[in-house]
Scaffold this motif. Structure first.
Motif, PDB file in Angstrom:
ATOM      1  N   UNK A 131       0.829  -1.207   0.000  1.00  0.00           N
ATOM      2  CA  UNK A 131       0.000   0.000   0.000  1.00  0.00           C
ATOM      3  C   UNK A 131       0.864   1.258   0.000  1.00  0.00           C
ATOM      4  N   UNK A 132       1.970   1.224   0.734  1.00  0.00           N
ATOM      5  CA  UNK A 132       2.868   2.368   0.743  1.00  0.00           C
ATOM      6  C   UNK A 132       3.517   2.573  -0.629  1.00  0.00           C
ATOM      7  N   UNK A 133       3.813   1.488  -1.312  1.00  0.00           N
ATOM      8  CA  UNK A 133       4.378   1.591  -2.656  1.00  0.00           C
ATOM      9  C   UNK A 133       3.386   2.247  -3.608  1.00  0.00           C
ATOM     10  N   UNK A 166      -3.598  -6.515  -2.209  1.00  0.00           N
ATOM     11  CA  UNK A 166      -3.663  -5.071  -2.465  1.00  0.00           C
ATOM     12  C   UNK A 166      -4.847  -4.732  -3.366  1.00  0.00           C
ATOM     13  N   UNK A 167      -5.158  -5.623  -4.302  1.00  0.00           N
ATOM     14  CA  UNK A 167      -6.247  -5.364  -5.241  1.00  0.00           C
ATOM     15  C   UNK A 167      -7.625  -5.678  -4.720  1.00  0.00           C
ATOM     16  N   UNK A 173      -6.880   0.852   4.577  1.00  0.00           N
ATOM     17  CA  UNK A 173      -5.446   1.080   4.689  1.00  0.00           C
ATOM     18  C   UNK A 173      -4.973   0.533   6.038  1.00  0.00           C
ATOM     19  N   UNK A 174      -4.010  -0.370   6.001  1.00  0.00           N
ATOM     20  CA  UNK A 174      -3.565  -1.034   7.223  1.00  0.00           C
ATOM     21  C   UNK A 174      -2.402  -0.279   7.854  1.00  0.00           C
ATOM     22  N   UNK A 183      -4.951   3.762  -2.544  1.00  0.00           N
ATOM     23  CA  UNK A 183      -4.037   2.625  -2.640  1.00  0.00           C
ATOM     24  C   UNK A 183      -4.652   1.518  -3.500  1.00  0.00           C
ATOM     25  N   UNK A 184      -5.641   1.867  -4.291  1.00  0.00           N
ATOM     26  CA  UNK A 184      -6.236   0.900  -5.228  1.00  0.00           C
ATOM     27  C   UNK A 184      -5.388   0.841  -6.495  1.00  0.00           C
ATOM     28  N   UNK A 185      -4.859  -0.335  -6.842  1.00  0.00           N
ATOM     29  CA  UNK A 185      -4.161  -0.451  -8.120  1.00  0.00           C
ATOM     30  C   UNK A 185      -5.161  -0.335  -9.270  1.00  0.00           C
TER      31      UNK A 185
END
Length: 304
Positions: A131-133, A166-167, A173-174, A183-185
């Motif tokens: 998520x950070x990425x 992630x998807x 958000x953790x 943080x949604x791809x």
């Protein structure tokens, strides 16, 4: 002549340095972490395959597409390794170079490997990093010439579990690092992914992430076929039917969930190939990344 050679060498080294730009994922300190020494190890086998273990300090390595080819699309790559190691070359840097040829900027994520001694809650550490990425690439999209609405995530094996988490878990958000940045791809590419933590998943990945005694609630939380919705990003999946480590049923149940929810998806299943074949399934002359390229093109991801 001497001057020309020196100039050429310098330009090559500059280009190589740019392609190997590694940056800390958390410049101000890693969250959800205990104070332990950095004991990360990297081993290269006789075939040139790089395996990294004991990752406690996550990073992103940037592989920018050439300016004349760049189309504004980016992908974050999560190597596999059962949440025990990271297969950093054939499921990481090698894949990035193929995306660069498509005009796609790639980011290889060196995510934390779950470790009770190094993390306060090991079960969320990899997802925190993914998520950070996504957060980082989207926030800094202009810096890399990226369209913030064309950022995808890719993963192999356990990295495929992380990518699919992630998807399917982007609405939550953790951890303690959160922001208004999505943080949604925008798309997912999953190579022989671990999808479920049920009996047809991969026991090693499950144990490493949530432990041997995880209750049913936690197992269900990380069984990503249960969390597909109409908001799940478009997804490409590839798997081999004879995969004995991560059964093809993992991809089948995820694809079925995508279909039921009307999510655009493509599934490529090879009769043979086993597990961990990376870019090259040696049982076929077909290059499955060509299918990925066509699929991405059909979604408008390769258009400038």
């Amino acid at each position: 002549m001497k001057k020309i050679i020196l100039t050429f060498t310098f330009l090559l080294s500059m280009k190589y340095a740019q392609a190997q730009q590694e940056m800390p994922l958390y410049p101000n300190g890693v969250p959800n972490a205990k104070q332990v020494p950095n004991t990360q190890k990297s081993v290269t086998d006789k075939n040139g395959v790089v395996r990294i273990s004991e990752v406690t300090v996550p990073t992103l390595t940037v592989y920018p597409a050439d300016a004349d080819k760049a189309n504004g699309t980016a992908v974050i790559i999560c190597p596999g390794g059962g949440y025990a190691i990271l297969a950093a070359s054939h499921e990481g840097s090698d894949v990035a170079s193929v995306f660069n040829k498509m005009g796609v900027t790639a980011f290889v994520l060196k995510y934390r490997l779950p470790n009770d001694n190094a993390q306060i809650d090991k079960s969320i550490a990899p997802l925190q990093d993914a998520q950070q990425a996504l957060r980082t690439v989207r926030k800094e999209a202009s810096k890399y010439g990226i369209n913030p609405n064309k950022i995808g995530i890719m993963g192999f094996s356990a990295g495929g579990h992380l990518a699919s988490t992630a998807g399917t878990h982007f609405d939550k958000q953790v951890g303690e690092v959160t922001s208004e940045v999505s943080v949604r791809p925008d798309f997912m590419i999953l190579g022989y992914p671990v999808i479920t933590f049920k009996d047809f998943g991969h026991a090693g990945s499950r144990i490493n992430l949530v432990g041997k005694t995880a209750d049913q609630t936690l197992i269900d939380e990380y069984s990503n076929e249960l969390h597909v919705t109409k908001e799940t990003p478009p997804t490409f999946l590839v798997h081999a039917g004879d995969d004995m480590a991560v059964p093809v049923k993992n991809s089948l149940v995820f694809y079925e969930g995508l279909q039921k929810n009307g999510v655009l998806a493509e599934l490529v299943i090879y009769p043979k190939g086993g597990h961990g074949f990376g870019l090259n399934n040696k049982t076929t002359n077909e290059k499955w990344m060509d299918n990925v390229k066509n699929w991405m093109d059909s979604l408008g991801l390769l258009s400038k």
